[in-house]
Design a protein around this motif. Structure first.
Motif, PDB file in Angstrom:
ATOM      1  N   TYR A 200       0.888  -1.157   0.000  1.00  0.00           N
ATOM      2  CA  TYR A 200       0.000   0.000   0.000  1.00  0.00           C
ATOM      3  C   TYR A 200       0.928   1.209   0.000  1.00  0.00           C
ATOM      4  O   TYR A 200       1.618   1.453   0.986  1.00  0.00           O
ATOM      5  CB  TYR A 200      -0.850   0.071   1.274  1.00  0.00           C
ATOM      6  N   LEU A 216      -8.728  -0.406   1.379  1.00  0.00           N
ATOM      7  CA  LEU A 216      -9.542  -1.579   1.026  1.00  0.00           C
ATOM      8  C   LEU A 216     -10.875  -1.370   1.714  1.00  0.00           C
ATOM      9  O   LEU A 216     -10.914  -1.216   2.935  1.00  0.00           O
ATOM     10  CB  LEU A 216      -8.925  -2.861   1.581  1.00  0.00           C
ATOM     11  N   HIS A 219     -14.944  -5.591   3.847  1.00  0.00           N
ATOM     12  CA  HIS A 219     -15.204  -6.838   3.110  1.00  0.00           C
ATOM     13  C   HIS A 219     -15.005  -8.018   4.045  1.00  0.00           C
ATOM     14  O   HIS A 219     -14.449  -7.873   5.136  1.00  0.00           O
ATOM     15  CB  HIS A 219     -14.243  -6.977   1.922  1.00  0.00           C
ATOM     16  N   ASP A 221     -13.291 -12.001   3.771  1.00  0.00           N
ATOM     17  CA  ASP A 221     -12.446 -12.784   2.868  1.00  0.00           C
ATOM     18  C   ASP A 221     -13.230 -14.002   2.392  1.00  0.00           C
ATOM     19  O   ASP A 221     -14.194 -14.417   3.015  1.00  0.00           O
ATOM     20  CB  ASP A 221     -11.151 -13.193   3.581  1.00  0.00           C
ATOM     21  N   HIS A 276     -13.834  -6.541   7.655  1.00  0.00           N
ATOM     22  CA  HIS A 276     -12.650  -5.734   7.980  1.00  0.00           C
ATOM     23  C   HIS A 276     -12.296  -4.858   6.794  1.00  0.00           C
ATOM     24  O   HIS A 276     -12.831  -5.046   5.695  1.00  0.00           O
ATOM     25  CB  HIS A 276     -11.478  -6.651   8.374  1.00  0.00           C
ATOM     26  N   ARG A 290       3.365   0.444   3.115  1.00  0.00           N
ATOM     27  CA  ARG A 290       2.937  -0.645   3.995  1.00  0.00           C
ATOM     28  C   ARG A 290       3.086  -1.956   3.234  1.00  0.00           C
ATOM     29  O   ARG A 290       2.462  -2.154   2.198  1.00  0.00           O
ATOM     30  CB  ARG A 290       1.483  -0.402   4.405  1.00  0.00           C
TER      31      ARG A 290
HETATM   32  O1  AKG Z   1      -3.483  -5.503   4.593  1.00  0.00           O
HETATM   33  C1  AKG Z   1      -4.189  -5.915   5.513  1.00  0.00           C
HETATM   34  O2  AKG Z   1      -3.919  -5.664   6.704  1.00  0.00           O
HETATM   35  C2  AKG Z   1      -5.431  -6.719   5.218  1.00  0.00           C
HETATM   36  C3  AKG Z   1      -5.610  -7.100   3.792  1.00  0.00           C
HETATM   37  C4  AKG Z   1      -6.925  -7.750   3.514  1.00  0.00           C
HETATM   38  O3  AKG Z   1      -7.867  -7.639   4.241  1.00  0.00           O
HETATM   39  C5  AKG Z   1      -7.078  -8.599   2.305  1.00  0.00           C
HETATM   40  O4  AKG Z   1      -6.186  -8.574   1.444  1.00  0.00           O
HETATM   41  O5  AKG Z   1      -8.100  -9.295   2.200  1.00  0.00           O
END
Ligand code: AKG
Ligand code: FE2
Length: 377
Positions: A200, A216, A219, A221, A276, A290
């Motif tokens: 990021y 993001l 969502h 997973d 999240h 990041r």
């Molecule tokens: O980068 C993160 O801390 C989470 C990434 C995430 O939620 C994802 O890729 O599904």
């Protein structure tokens, strides 16, 4: 045990992870599973109870003593940084095609485009995927090649030391034979499991405003478990059952684990796929890149996503499929990729037309015209 020491690997650019934030954010209190407890039958029982508490409370946990050495752990972060900061012309030959992306099984960098692909990603974000089951044996960038054996070693450790143990604990919770649950993730069968390196990049204030400070959007997973190498840059938030967004705190060298939709479907909702998202980091980390290392565990492609036969699920009355259509894992991914269950969870940051860009939600038009197997609900 400082988080700012950097492991060096010959031939690999040095990357010094950012210091943890000094800000006192609204942290979520996650349960930590100490995997040392797995080795002894009595403490293993305790661990199973803690896992159940963790997945029913937040659907998010941390794991310590997970079996990946500090050295291997830090080297993964170094390799992730190296691959994700390659110049665009060196990335290009390893970019997945939109078709591969649409199938949910791809190797390499995320396809680029004005908004990445499928209108879902701002290009401040990039992925590099390494499949666990890769019958085509895809090539990787030259700088990564000498380290692929080590990457495979880490994948094998995650599967044998973390995923397998979690599945055994699930068999204890559900009251079913170990083999029954282990076969859902059998190695060597068609599957879309992968290790992902993720970057990021810091964004301009203008872009942050445009994207409502979201990197993001909220969502869940799609697989069974997601394992995140703990991240010194605070940006991950979870949506709690109390309806509040809370920050995930950095626990050095732990794994942050969350439950995905496939596991929710396999357990009739007992295990919660938690919502999240990733937002702009606090001011003292906002200008840092990041770097993420993430493993997405998933049932094998052929696994039907319906409750596993279990005396516990029966007793709780949650032994019926949660959704109208029961997909297998591969078809579920296909459907999800094409708009099925696409929901907006970021209601705390309403999107205003003409002010905010909408790379995440709204009416979804698949750019390549792919269709889910069954029309989305
Ligand atoms: O980068 C993160 O801390 C989470 C990434 C995430 O939620 C994802 O890729 O599904
Ligand atoms: Fe996620």
């Amino acid at each position: 045990m400082s988080s700012v020491t950097a492991t060096t690997i010959p031939g690999i650019p040095k990357f010094v992870p950012c210091a943890p934030t000094k800000e006192n954010l609204d942290w979520v209190d996650l349960i930590n599973l100490d995997f040392k407890k797995f080795d002894d039958p009595s403490t293993r029982q305790e661990l199973a109870k803690e896992l159940l508490d963790g997945v029913t409370k937040h659907g998010f946990l941390t794991i310590s003593n997970h079996g990946i050495s500090n050295e291997l752990y830090e080297r993964q972060v170094q390799l992730a940084n190296t691959v994700l900061t390659l110049p665009p012309e060196e990335k290009a030959p390893y970019e997945a095609t939109p078709e591969e992306d649409a199938k949910g099984r791809y190797v390499g960098f995320k396809p680029s485009g004005e908004l990445g692909i499928k209108g879902g990603f701002h290009k401040a974000l990039d992925h590099y995927n390494i499949l666990t089951y890769d019958p085509e044996n895809h090539a990787h960038p030259a700088i990564l090649r000498p380290h692929m054996e080590e990457v495979q070693q880490v994948i094998a450790l995650i599967r044998s030391q973390v995923l397998r143990k979690l599945l055994v604990l699930i068999s204890m919770i559900l009251g079913i034979p170990e083999d029954r649950i282990l076969e859902t993730h059998a190695l060597g069968k068609e599957s879309t499991e992968y290790l992902r390196y993720m970057i990021y990049n810091p964004r301009s204030n203008e872009d942050n405003d445009k994207y409502r400070d979201l990197y993001l959007a909220g969502h869940t997973d799609w697989g069974s478990f997601t394992f995140l190498f703990a991240q010194p840059i605070s940006a991950l938030q979870i949506y709690t059952t109390a309806g509040e967004w809370k920050w995930v705190q950095y626990l050095p060298r732990s794994l942050v684990v969350n439950v995905g939709e496939a596991l929710e479907l396999l357990t009739g909702g007992l295990f919660k796929a938690t919502i999240h998202r990733v937002v702009k980091p606090p001011a003292d980390q906002e200008r840092e890149k990041r770097i993420g290392v993430i493993y997405f565990a998933r049932p094998v492609d052929e696994q039907r996503l319906e409750p596993i036969e279990s005396p516990l699920l029966k007793r709780l009355g949650i032994d019926k499929p949660l959704d109208e259509t029961v997909y297998n894992m591969a078809d579920y991914l296909n459907a999800r990729k094409h708009g099925y269950k696409r929901l907006d969870f970021d209601n705390d940051r309403p999107r205003q037309d003409g002010v905010h860009a909408d790379p995440f939600h709204g009416k979804y038009i698949d750019p390549e015209g792919f269709k889910p197997v069954v029309a989305p609900v």
